[in-house]
Design a protein around this motif. Structure first.
Motif, short mmCIF file in Angstrom:
data_model
loop_
_atom_site.label_atom_id
_atom_site.label_comp_id
_atom_site.label_asym_id
_atom_site.label_seq_id
_atom_site.Cartn_x
_atom_site.Cartn_y
_atom_site.Cartn_z
N LEU A 105 0.94 -1.22 0.05
CA LEU A 105 0.44 0.52 0.15
C LEU A 105 0.81 1.71 0.33
O LEU A 105 -0.20 2.05 -0.46
N SER A 106 1.87 1.20 0.46
CA SER A 106 2.83 2.39 0.30
C SER A 106 3.81 2.65 -0.92
O SER A 106 3.85 3.72 -0.68
N GLU A 107 3.92 1.20 -1.45
CA GLU A 107 4.85 1.45 -2.98
C GLU A 107 5.92 1.64 -2.51
O GLU A 107 6.74 1.24 -2.15
N ILE A 108 6.59 2.95 -2.75
CA ILE A 108 7.85 3.56 -2.35
C ILE A 108 7.77 5.09 -2.08
O ILE A 108 7.64 5.69 -2.83
N PHE A 109 7.98 4.40 -0.70
CA PHE A 109 8.12 6.21 -0.22
C PHE A 109 8.83 6.65 0.34
O PHE A 109 10.12 5.84 0.86
N ALA A 110 9.41 7.93 -0.57
CA ALA A 110 10.66 8.53 0.52
C ALA A 110 11.02 9.07 1.53
O ALA A 110 10.45 9.38 2.32
N ILE A 111 12.20 8.66 2.43
CA ILE A 111 12.60 9.03 3.92
C ILE A 111 13.29 10.05 3.32
O ILE A 111 14.68 10.37 3.04
N ASP A 112 12.70 11.21 4.31
CA ASP A 112 14.33 12.37 4.08
C ASP A 112 14.39 12.62 6.07
O ASP A 112 15.59 13.62 6.15
N THR A 113 14.25 11.93 6.63
CA THR A 113 14.35 11.87 8.30
C THR A 113 14.53 10.84 9.20
O THR A 113 13.76 10.21 8.96
N VAL A 114 15.65 10.59 9.76
CA VAL A 114 15.89 9.49 10.25
C VAL A 114 16.24 10.38 12.35
O VAL A 114 17.00 10.44 11.93
N LEU A 115 15.38 9.39 12.83
CA LEU A 115 15.16 9.98 13.95
C LEU A 115 15.45 8.70 15.26
O LEU A 115 15.54 7.34 14.85
N SER A 116 15.97 9.81 16.90
CA SER A 116 16.12 8.52 17.80
C SER A 116 15.33 9.49 18.59
O SER A 116 14.73 10.32 19.02
N HIS A 117 16.02 8.32 19.84
CA HIS A 117 14.98 8.69 21.18
C HIS A 117 15.80 7.53 22.35
O HIS A 117 16.48 6.90 22.21
N PRO A 118 16.19 7.97 23.18
CA PRO A 118 16.81 7.92 23.99
C PRO A 118 16.30 6.38 25.09
O PRO A 118 17.54 6.14 25.03
N ASP A 119 15.22 6.50 25.01
CA ASP A 119 14.81 5.38 25.25
C ASP A 119 14.61 3.94 24.96
O ASP A 119 13.99 2.58 24.99
N LEU A 120 14.92 4.96 23.86
CA LEU A 120 15.32 3.39 22.55
C LEU A 120 16.68 2.85 22.06
O LEU A 120 16.25 2.82 20.86
N PRO A 121 17.23 2.48 22.21
CA PRO A 121 18.26 2.33 21.93
C PRO A 121 18.65 1.35 21.29
O PRO A 121 18.29 0.47 21.59
N VAL A 122 19.60 1.80 20.11
CA VAL A 122 19.24 -0.26 19.32
C VAL A 122 21.29 0.05 19.04
O VAL A 122 21.20 -1.18 18.47
N SER A 123 21.67 0.32 19.81
CA SER A 123 23.46 0.27 19.85
C SER A 123 23.61 -0.57 20.29
O SER A 123 25.14 -1.04 21.07
N THR A 124 22.84 -1.20 21.43
CA THR A 124 22.92 -2.01 22.64
C THR A 124 22.04 -3.18 22.33
O THR A 124 20.99 -3.30 22.14
N PRO A 125 22.30 -4.77 23.31
CA PRO A 125 21.49 -5.70 23.08
C PRO A 125 20.01 -4.58 24.35
O PRO A 125 20.00 -3.38 24.59
N LEU A 126 18.86 -5.90 23.83
CA LEU A 126 17.98 -5.78 24.21
C LEU A 126 17.55 -5.50 25.77
O LEU A 126 18.79 -7.07 26.54
N GLN A 127 17.49 -4.68 26.74
CA GLN A 127 17.74 -5.09 28.38
C GLN A 127 16.44 -6.14 28.86
O GLN A 127 15.54 -6.64 27.98
N ASP A 128 17.33 -6.74 29.89
CA ASP A 128 16.89 -7.66 30.60
C ASP A 128 15.51 -7.36 31.00
O ASP A 128 14.77 -8.22 31.26
#
Length: 311
Positions: A242-265
């Motif tokens: 349904l989205s077909e080809i959808f361009a992205i102009d920005t990537v965001l991060s949030h401090p409570d959603l870390p992606v550089s460390t393993p999932l918290q226990d």
């Protein structure tokens, strides 16, 4: 009658009850689904959808209620009943109805087949969107198009709360997919997308874009990129039925959603995300390759519609 519901051979009102309480899709998410886009009255890439549907059924040991011709006939009947030429078809198959038990039913039961046809309005000109980076909390068999989508829903809602359009999911430090879309990067004129292993849904539009890229002479590399490579990326887009080809102009991060460390226990849920608490990690540099792909995609759809009119 633009919105049509279907359940086990009967046309129904999608907003009214139709299934048994002891229905395994309802109680366990024990089933699979497909979403098919219809352009000009023609189901787009239907054969690929049928192939993926049958692969998903086989993976979770549900006997397919139809062969390929049976699915084609069902889809055609749904479209004729609806009368819509621009539509989406949601098709769902579950293991069936039986007394609740984590084991497969001992007795032979018949899979339940349901579907909904809805009109799809013209999206018009779209502006590029945003992604929110998040750890991938989905299960280990994402290649199966199962009904169990709660992690996807939570991820996409967090993105929405952040003012973004979709999630950018990171597993083991690699940027691999979105919550309901396949993920693509452009760097130095080359397309890069994650290979379709068990952690990636083999998207139908993804498969079509690979063919478009080949037609256009755009080089493609199937590789999982590290988060550390984000700054080197020129453009990002996502693809879906349904989205077909959808361009992205920005990537965001949030401090409570870390992606550089393993999932918290200890699970951090619920996580409350707001736009003012997010940080911009990346912005687009050049959409030339994305625009070429979008134009080629639109040309194919226009040809499909014209062929339907002349038929």
């Amino acid at each position: 009658m633009p919105v049509v519901g279907y359940y086990n051979g009967q046309y129904v009102n999608p907003s009214e009850a139709a299934i048994a309480i002891d229905e395994r899709g309802h109680e366990f998410g024990d089933g699979i689904y497909e979403v098919i886009r219809v352009y000009g009255g023609q189901p787009f890439l239907l054969e690929w959808h049928i192939e993926r549907l049958q692969n998903s059924l086989n993976a979770i040991r549900i006997t397919s209620p139809y062969d390929a011709n049976g699915y084609r006939e069902l889809i055609q009947n749904l479209l004729e009943k609806s009368g819509e030429t621009e539509a989406s078809i949601y098709l769902q198959i579950t293991r069936g109805s039986a007394v609740r038990n984590h084991l497969f039913p001992a007795a032979e039961i018949t899979p339940n087949v349901s579907a909904v046809v809805r009109p799809v309005p013209d999206k018009g000109e779209q502006t590029p969107g945003k992604l929110l980076m998040q750890p991938d909390e989905r299960w280990a068999n994402v290649y199966i198009k199962t009904l169990n989508l709660l992690p996807n829903i939570i991820a996409k809602q967090a993105a929405h709360d952040a003012g973004a359009d979709e999630a950018l999911l990171v597993r083991d430090g690699k940027m691999i997919e979105s919550a309901s879309s396949n993920l693509w990067f452009v760097r130095d004129g080359e397309l890069i997308t994650a290979p379709t292993d068990r952690y990636i849904l083999p998207g139908i539009t993804r498969r079509f874009v690979l063919e478009l890229a080949n037609e256009l002479g755009i080089p493609v590399r199937e590789e999982k990129l590290s988060v550390t490579e984000l700054s080197s990326i020129d453009a990002i887009f996502i693809t879906g039925t349904l989205s077909e080809i959808f361009a992205i102009d920005t990537v965001l991060s949030h401090p409570d959603l870390p992606v550089s460390t393993p999932l918290q226990d200890v699970a951090p849920h619920p996580i409350v995300v707001t736009p003012d608490t997010c940080k911009t990690e990346w912005t687009a540099k050049n959409f030339d390759v994305v625009n070429r792909l979008k134009e080629a995609f639109s040309q194919h759809i226009d040809e499909l519609r014209k062929a339907s009119v002349s038929a």
